[in-house]
Design a protein around this motif. Structure first.
Motif, short mmCIF file in Angstrom:
data_model
loop_
_atom_site.label_atom_id
_atom_site.label_comp_id
_atom_site.label_asym_id
_atom_site.label_seq_id
_atom_site.Cartn_x
_atom_site.Cartn_y
_atom_site.Cartn_z
N ARG A 78 0.81 -1.22 0.00
CA ARG A 78 0.00 0.00 0.00
C ARG A 78 0.85 1.27 0.00
O ARG A 78 0.34 2.36 -0.28
N VAL A 79 2.12 1.16 0.33
CA VAL A 79 3.02 2.31 0.24
C VAL A 79 3.48 2.42 -1.21
O VAL A 79 4.26 1.60 -1.69
N SER A 80 2.99 3.41 -1.94
CA SER A 80 3.25 3.53 -3.37
C SER A 80 4.71 3.89 -3.62
O SER A 80 5.42 4.41 -2.75
N LEU A 81 5.15 3.65 -4.85
CA LEU A 81 6.50 4.06 -5.23
C LEU A 81 6.65 5.57 -5.14
O LEU A 81 7.70 6.08 -4.75
N ARG A 82 5.60 6.30 -5.51
CA ARG A 82 5.63 7.76 -5.37
C ARG A 82 5.82 8.15 -3.92
O ARG A 82 6.63 9.03 -3.59
N GLY A 83 5.10 7.50 -3.02
CA GLY A 83 5.22 7.81 -1.59
C GLY A 83 6.61 7.50 -1.07
O GLY A 83 7.17 8.26 -0.26
N LYS A 84 7.18 6.37 -1.52
CA LYS A 84 8.54 6.02 -1.10
C LYS A 84 9.55 7.04 -1.58
O LYS A 84 10.45 7.45 -0.84
N LEU A 85 9.40 7.49 -2.83
CA LEU A 85 10.36 8.44 -3.40
C LEU A 85 10.27 9.79 -2.69
O LEU A 85 11.29 10.38 -2.34
N VAL A 86 9.04 10.27 -2.48
CA VAL A 86 8.88 11.55 -1.79
C VAL A 86 9.40 11.45 -0.35
O VAL A 86 10.10 12.34 0.14
N GLY A 87 9.07 10.35 0.33
CA GLY A 87 9.56 10.16 1.69
C GLY A 87 11.08 10.12 1.75
O GLY A 87 11.71 10.67 2.66
N ALA A 88 11.70 9.48 0.74
CA ALA A 88 13.16 9.39 0.69
C ALA A 88 13.79 10.76 0.53
O ALA A 88 14.78 11.10 1.19
N LEU A 89 13.24 11.57 -0.36
CA LEU A 89 13.77 12.92 -0.57
C LEU A 89 13.63 13.77 0.69
O LEU A 89 14.52 14.57 1.02
N LEU A 90 12.54 13.59 1.42
CA LEU A 90 12.35 14.35 2.67
C LEU A 90 13.35 13.88 3.74
O LEU A 90 13.80 14.69 4.57
N LEU A 91 13.72 12.60 3.73
CA LEU A 91 14.76 12.13 4.65
C LEU A 91 16.10 12.81 4.34
O LEU A 91 16.85 13.18 5.26
N ILE A 92 16.39 12.99 3.06
CA ILE A 92 17.63 13.67 2.68
C ILE A 92 17.59 15.13 3.12
O ILE A 92 18.58 15.68 3.61
N VAL A 93 16.44 15.78 2.94
CA VAL A 93 16.28 17.16 3.42
C VAL A 93 16.55 17.22 4.92
O VAL A 93 17.31 18.09 5.40
N ALA A 94 15.96 16.30 5.66
CA ALA A 94 16.14 16.28 7.12
C ALA A 94 17.61 16.08 7.49
O ALA A 94 18.15 16.75 8.38
N GLY A 95 18.28 15.17 6.79
CA GLY A 95 19.69 14.92 7.07
C GLY A 95 20.55 16.14 6.81
O GLY A 95 21.45 16.47 7.60
N ALA A 96 20.29 16.84 5.70
CA ALA A 96 21.06 18.04 5.37
C ALA A 96 20.81 19.15 6.38
O ALA A 96 21.74 19.87 6.77
#
Length: 441
Positions: A319-337
């Motif tokens: 149920r976690v879409s590929l779009r959701g995974k990609l957006v979530g991943a980019l937000l993790l990178i934002v948080a890390g930076a």
């Protein structure tokens, strides 16, 4: 089952060896130059020449796989990589060493997209495809850091030439494995049309000029400007030709929303995390006094997080879409930076590296999942473009990030990580807009 596992190991190992080739010479550069009589100024050729060859020929190699068979073209790539390794290992002069590295880069471009095509075509379900993409991206995530360690240890223990002789042995073993465990190419019922040499030449020129400009940003500005201008002019000519020809290099049907989102994600994930790691490595050495070797080890939290996230990505609920995974991943990178840039401490950097690594592993799997969900006859083009986007992302954004951070006054590291965060946000917005209406997984 055993054959399937062996195929996965062989094809992912090809990704690992080829991507590791970008960084494996970094630690060995001083001894290489001393042995072949190269100057310090020439050291900058050995890494970029591989990157230029690797990135510029990816799309062409993938299209050749579509027409001639991916397995056949992959074997040819391994042979060329072995030849390049021999040339580099035996090089008596700087010219021969650079030539060997360039041939290796071109061979890597031939091998990687076709290995990816063979890997995804063999997946019998969406779940299986997610798992093999997880393994593929985990290997890619480990390869960069492994190159620094392998290159340094081999040079210290034996010789830098052993790096390339070792490549020859590994490549031969991989070739044997591919011949044994990867099925022969099947006849292609709807073989793609031949593509024009002009399109090929323009595409190679576009990518080569852009990557070369990014990798020579420290050279006099006329050099960088000329390379960038050549890239822009070639890109305009390529777009005009692709619109008018009946045999485009990239099929027009490929440009659907899911693929465009995957391509943007592939570019953005590597662009941001590569820049993050480079700024982090400089920070550890210049601001915290780490040695180059210790700073390299300090990046391990990132590599470990990439592997963990990539391996786990294929096992997340459907149920976690590929779009959701990609957006979530980019937000993790934002948080890390943001964490690394605001607190400016070693502990904060390590925390940021873990967040960025998780984003890299998760996001790469999602981006490749979106980008490779295309008909079989378009798999080669998709794989070539996804890998090209990733290589261009690394080459261009690392240069931009370092340039912006270097021009800043005061907390230049914060500027570098702010650039990473802004880039990730822009890519997130782009992916969200592209996938807003139609993309579902």
């Amino acid at each position: 089952m055993e054959s399937s596992r062996s195929r996965l190991v062989a094809l992912c190992a090809i990704q690992f060896v080829d991507v590791m080739g970008v960084t494996v010479v970094v630690s060995a550069l001083p001894r290489m130059l001393a042995d072949v009589g190269g100057s310090a100024a020439q050291a900058g050729l050995l890494v970029p020449v591989y990157a230029v060859g690797f990135s510029s020929a990816l799309l062409l190699a993938a299209r050749l796989g579509d027409r001639l068979g991916s397995r056949r073209v992959l074997i040819a790539g391994l042979v060329f990589f072995a030849v390049g390794s021999v040339v580099a290992a035996a090089a008596p002069t700087m010219v021969m060493l650079v030539a060997g590295r360039g041939l290796q880069g071109l061979a890597a471009a031939v091998s990687v997209p076709n290995a990816l095509v063979l890997l995804t075509r063999a997946a019998e379900s969406e779940a299986a495809r997610a798992r093999v993409l997880s393994a593929w991206n985990a290997c890619g995530g480990l390869a960069g850091a492994a190159g620094l360690l392998v290159g340094g240890l081999t040079t210290s223990a034996v010789s830098w030439r052993a790096i390339f002789w070792g490549n020859l042995v590994v490549t031969a073993a991989l070739g044997v494995m591919v011949l044994r465990v990867v099925e022969r190419d099947q006849p292609i019922a709807d073989r793609p049309k031949a593509f024009a040499p002009q399109s090929i030449g323009l595409q190679v020129l576009v990518v080569a000029a852009i990557v070369a400009a990014a990798n020579t940003y420290s050279q006099p500005w006329p050099v960088v400007t000329a390379l960038a201008l050549i890239g822009v002019i070639a890109a305009v000519l390529l777009v005009r030709r692709e619109r008018r020809t009946s045999s485009p290099l990239v099929p027009s049907e490929l440009w659907r929303r899911p693929f465009v989102a995957g391509l943007a994600g592939s570019f953005g994930i590597t662009a941001t995390t590569s820049s993050f790691v480079v700024v982090g490595t400089i920070f550890l050495q210049e601001a915290r006094g780490f040695s180059p070797a210790t700073a390299g080890l300090g990046i391990l939290p990132f590599s470990i997080a990439v592997v963990v996230a990539a391996w786990s990505a294929g096992r997340l609920p459907v149920r976690v879409s590929l779009r959701g995974k990609l957006v979530g991943a980019l937000l993790l990178i934002v948080a890390g930076a943001v964490v690394a840039g605001v607190w400016l401490s070693t502990a904060a950097l390590f925390a940021g590296l873990v967040l960025a690594g998780l984003g890299n592993g998760l996001g790469a799997v999602a981006a490749y999942g979106l980008g490779t969900a295309v008909p079989a006859e378009q798999q080669g083009s998709a794989a070539g473009l996804l890998n090209t986007g990733a290589q261009i992302g690394t080459a261009t954004m690392v240069a931009v990030t370092i340039a912006l951070a270097g021009r800043a006054t005061g907390l230049s590291y914060s500027v570098g990580w702010l650039t990473v965060a802004v880039t990730a946000i822009l890519v997130t917005v782009g992916v969200s807009c592209v996938t807003r209406k139609r993309t579902r997984s």
